[in-house]
Design a protein around this motif. Structure first.
Motif, PDB file in Angstrom:
ATOM      1  N   ALA A 133       1.131  -1.388  -0.408  1.00  0.00           N
ATOM      2  CA  ALA A 133       0.249  -0.160  -0.124  1.00  0.00           C
ATOM      3  C   ALA A 133       0.786   1.183  -0.264  1.00  0.00           C
ATOM      4  N   GLY A 134       2.292   1.653   0.951  1.00  0.00           N
ATOM      5  CA  GLY A 134       2.723   2.781   1.330  1.00  0.00           C
ATOM      6  C   GLY A 134       3.137   2.840  -0.027  1.00  0.00           C
ATOM      7  N   LEU A 135       3.925   1.360  -0.292  1.00  0.00           N
ATOM      8  CA  LEU A 135       4.558   2.578  -1.911  1.00  0.00           C
ATOM      9  C   LEU A 135       3.755   2.403  -3.018  1.00  0.00           C
ATOM     10  N   ALA A 184       3.308  17.635   7.269  1.00  0.00           N
ATOM     11  CA  ALA A 184       2.183  16.955   6.137  1.00  0.00           C
ATOM     12  C   ALA A 184       1.228  17.177   5.839  1.00  0.00           C
ATOM     13  N   LYS A 185       0.607  17.868   5.020  1.00  0.00           N
ATOM     14  CA  LYS A 185      -0.674  18.337   4.495  1.00  0.00           C
ATOM     15  C   LYS A 185      -1.606  16.878   4.372  1.00  0.00           C
ATOM     16  N   PHE A 186      -1.583  16.185   3.882  1.00  0.00           N
ATOM     17  CA  PHE A 186      -1.417  14.560   3.956  1.00  0.00           C
ATOM     18  C   PHE A 186      -1.489  13.913   5.058  1.00  0.00           C
ATOM     19  N   CYS A 187      -1.717  13.383   5.514  1.00  0.00           N
ATOM     20  CA  CYS A 187      -1.325  11.647   6.406  1.00  0.00           C
ATOM     21  C   CYS A 187      -1.601  10.510   5.700  1.00  0.00           C
ATOM     22  N   VAL A 188      -1.349   9.700   4.963  1.00  0.00           N
ATOM     23  CA  VAL A 188      -1.677   8.230   4.562  1.00  0.00           C
ATOM     24  C   VAL A 188      -1.443   7.616   5.441  1.00  0.00           C
ATOM     25  N   MET A 189      -2.486   6.432   6.449  1.00  0.00           N
ATOM     26  CA  MET A 189      -2.405   5.584   6.761  1.00  0.00           C
ATOM     27  C   MET A 189      -2.444   4.377   6.000  1.00  0.00           C
ATOM     28  N   ALA A 190      -0.702   3.232   5.975  1.00  0.00           N
ATOM     29  CA  ALA A 190      -0.572   2.341   5.508  1.00  0.00           C
ATOM     30  C   ALA A 190      -0.135   1.441   5.971  1.00  0.00           C
TER      31      ALA A 190
END
Ligand code: FAD
Ligand code: NAP
Length: 545
Positions: free
Chosen positions: A21-23, A137-143
């Motif tokens: 997911a993160g990659l 960070a403006k956005f944070c994505v939890m992967a």
């Protein structure tokens, strides 16, 4: 280091986790022109396939489907050696992808995100790590993964144990040699069922401690069917489009008939055909297996009959026969020689359902009735704090200091599994409330990453500062997720889908069972309707950075 003292690096997006997911999220954001950084606790990429190095670990979705689909070239260039790839092969694959797109340069390894706090004045997330780094960070994505928080039960005495012990989900990189050793395995879920045959082949003696007997079907692993492969590679993009429109993220002809309408002979024939195909095929034999107890019981009895045919000792066979929950309402296990392993002289099975493991001793373990076992090594195949575990270890605070752990005290609440109200610009990939673990996860991961990236581009194009799920949309979605689950037999099992494996965890059905296709359609519609159910704040704050 205090937050104020840390050198703060400014980014468009911070991504936590360097698994599939993160990659892919990193690649998509980079290509869309956002600055993005991944933080990963491990010392390399791979996530699940980096951590779960136990013997026998492999995928239970066929390799031709358990791979990225976003780039038509990849499946043509990568050659899977088996129908169900092993962990080392999947890890090699994900490393190959990371090299190909030069992803590692934007991953900070051996670093754990410890907190993420939303600043309402700047509309930015301040993210800190155990190394003292700080990111704005403006956005944070939890992967962060659904199955990445390995869990050893709170057994008394573990600290005093003098032998070696391992959890399947945190296996030593150098491997473990069990040759000549007496070994105890606690657990009989997918990880145990894959590793037990290989540990048994090495160990002097293996004792398996079973609390709940599980349904397991043979993988019938082998070489890839080249004809089938050539067919799907003619247009792999279309193949994956079909997977995204399907129920479970895999391309299969849907069942048409009710198990109860079929004659006993027809049922038997259908189950036999699917048993021979192997893997999850049997789960799709009839339309009503997941929703009707009587129909389900026919599949359950079929699997029990196979266990009785395989396991020579009748008492052991009966003990291995699952009876505590409907067929396939816990993750169906896919094995290679699991039941056969109990025909070996060096393997014993111990029922701990009514006589639980009471403590780990200095030399082994003791059951509640005082029976003691000595082991050179103990393997905890005891699973994960699934779906919410990795997130709950991070101090996530949204608007007004709202803690995610407090918001989710009675179970996770999200809109579409993508966002939680009160946590603007924070996304979860395959979060609770999305199909995630009930699907081919690579398909669900790609669907989420694509949606999130499109969303971020939309926000940028429309000079919008924040996106946040509304409480109303979240409430309606949570109701819907529960309603759909209640139409099925799934809530009847004490599964990790419900958090039932973690004492004290609220019993809430976490994944969305309405199907990958329906779900993806809903997500697309929401986006088309200008992100309906989300509040969009069009004001970019003056000091955005
Ligand atoms: P993960 O691969 O779990 O990656 C998450 C990463 O986040 C991890 O590397 C972790 O270290 C990192 N992380 C978490 N918290 C932090 C933090 N605070 N700071 C920094 N880093 C953090 N699914 C299928 O569809 N088919 C299968 O056959 C299949 N087999 C599986 C076999 C096993 C043994 C297991 C455990 C799971 C399996 N799954 C399978 C599910 C599997 O987890 C997904 O398919 C997929 O690999 C998940 O990718 P991910 O990137 O979302 O999460
Ligand atoms: P799991 O399915 O949660 O199994 C954990 C096992 O440990 C269960 O048998 C459980 O018994 C037992 N257990 C836990 N605590 C115990 C205790 N105190 N005493 C005795 N037994 C105890 O975990 P997992 O096997 O690691 O699998 C988790 C998920 O990862 C799978 O469902 C699947 O989605 C994925 N996975 C997939 C594969 C694959 O085939 N590709 C392989 C591994 C994992 P109870 O059932 O009684 O709780």
């Amino acid at each position: 280091m205090s937050e104020a003292a840390a050198p703060v690096r400014t980014l468009d997006a911070l991504i936590v986790g360097a698994g599939f997911a993160g990659l892919y999220q990193l690649l998509r954001l980079r290509r869309a022109g956002f600055t993005a950084q991944v933080i990963e606790a491990g010392d390399n990429v791979g996530g699940t396939w980096y951590w779960n190095r136990y013997p026998g670990a492999r995928c239970d979705i066929e390799s031709l489907e358990y791979q990225y689909g976003f780039d038509e070239a990849l499946p043509h260039e990568w050659q899977w050696s088996e129908r169900y790839a092993t962990q080392p092969e999947i890890l090699r694959y994900i490393n190959w992808v990371a090299d190909r797109f030069d992803l590692r340069k934007d991953v900070r390894f051996e670093t754990r995100v410890t907190s993420a706090h939303f600043n309402e004045a700047t509309n930015r997330w301040l993210v800190t790590t155990d190394r003292g780094d700080a990111y704005s960070a403006k956005f944070c994505v939890m992967a962060t993964g659904c199955l990445s928080a390995a869990r050893v039960p709170d057994f008394k005495g573990l600290d005093s144990y003098k032998g070696e012990w391992y959890h399947t989900g945190e296996w030593p990189h150098e491997g473990v040699d069990f040759t000549g050793k007496t070994v105890g395995v606690i657990g009989t879920g997918s990880s145990a069922i894959q590793s037990i045959p290989l540990i048994a082949a090495q160990a002097k003696h293996l004792t398996v401690f079973q609390r709940t007997a599980n349904f397991s079907v043979p993988a019938h692993n082998g070489p890839i069917d080249e004809e089938y492969k050539a067919k799907i590679l003619q247009d792999y993009t279309a193949f994956r489009r079909a997977a995204r429109a399907s129920q479970g993220g895999v391309v299969r002809a849907p069942a048409e008939k009710s198990a109860l309408e079929a004659t006993p002979e027809e049922r038997q024939r259908e189950f036999e055909i699917r048993w021979e195909i192997g893997g999850f095929a049997i789960g799709g034999a009839f339309i009503d297996l997941a929703i009707n107890e009587e129909a389900n019981a026919t599949a359950a009895e079929f699997v029990r009959s196979k266990i009785r045919q395989t396991v020579k000792d009748p008492a052991t066979a009966e003990l291995l026969c699952p009876r505590d929950y409907p067929f396939a309402t816990k993750r169906l296990c896919v094995d290679t020689g699991y039941f056969e392993t109990f025909n070996r002289d060096n393997v014993s099975l111990v029922d701990v359902k009514n006589n639980p493991v009471a403590e780990i001793t200095t030399t082994g373990l003791k059951l509640q009735d005082g029976t003691a076992y000595d082991f050179d090594a103990i393997v905890f195949a005891t699973g994960f704090d699934a779906m919410t575990g990795a997130l709950s270890k991070i101090d996530i605070q949204g608007r007004g200091g709202l803690k995610l752990n407090e918001k989710w005290e009675h179970g996770p609440r999200t809109y579409l599994g993508l966002q939680a109200a009160g946590f603007p610009n924070l996304f979860t990939i395959t979060g609770p409330g999305s199909p995630s673990v009930l699907s081919n996860m690579i398909v669900s991961i790609e669907q989420h990453v694509d949606w999130i990236t499109d969303c971020l581009e939309y926000l940028r194009d429309h000079e919008t500062a924040t996106i946040e799920a509304t409480t109303r949309a979240e409430d309606e979605w949570v109701d819907h997720v529960n309603t759909v689950a209640s139409f099925t037999l799934y809530p009847k099992a004490n599964s990790w889908y419900l958090g039932a494996n973690v004492p004290g965890k609220p019993r809430v059905f976490m994944p969305y069972i309405g199907g990958v296709g329906n779900y993806a359609q809903k997500c697309d519609q929401v986006a088309k309707d200008g992100y309906e159910g989300f509040a969009l704040d069009a004001k970019e704050p003056v000091s955005a950075r």
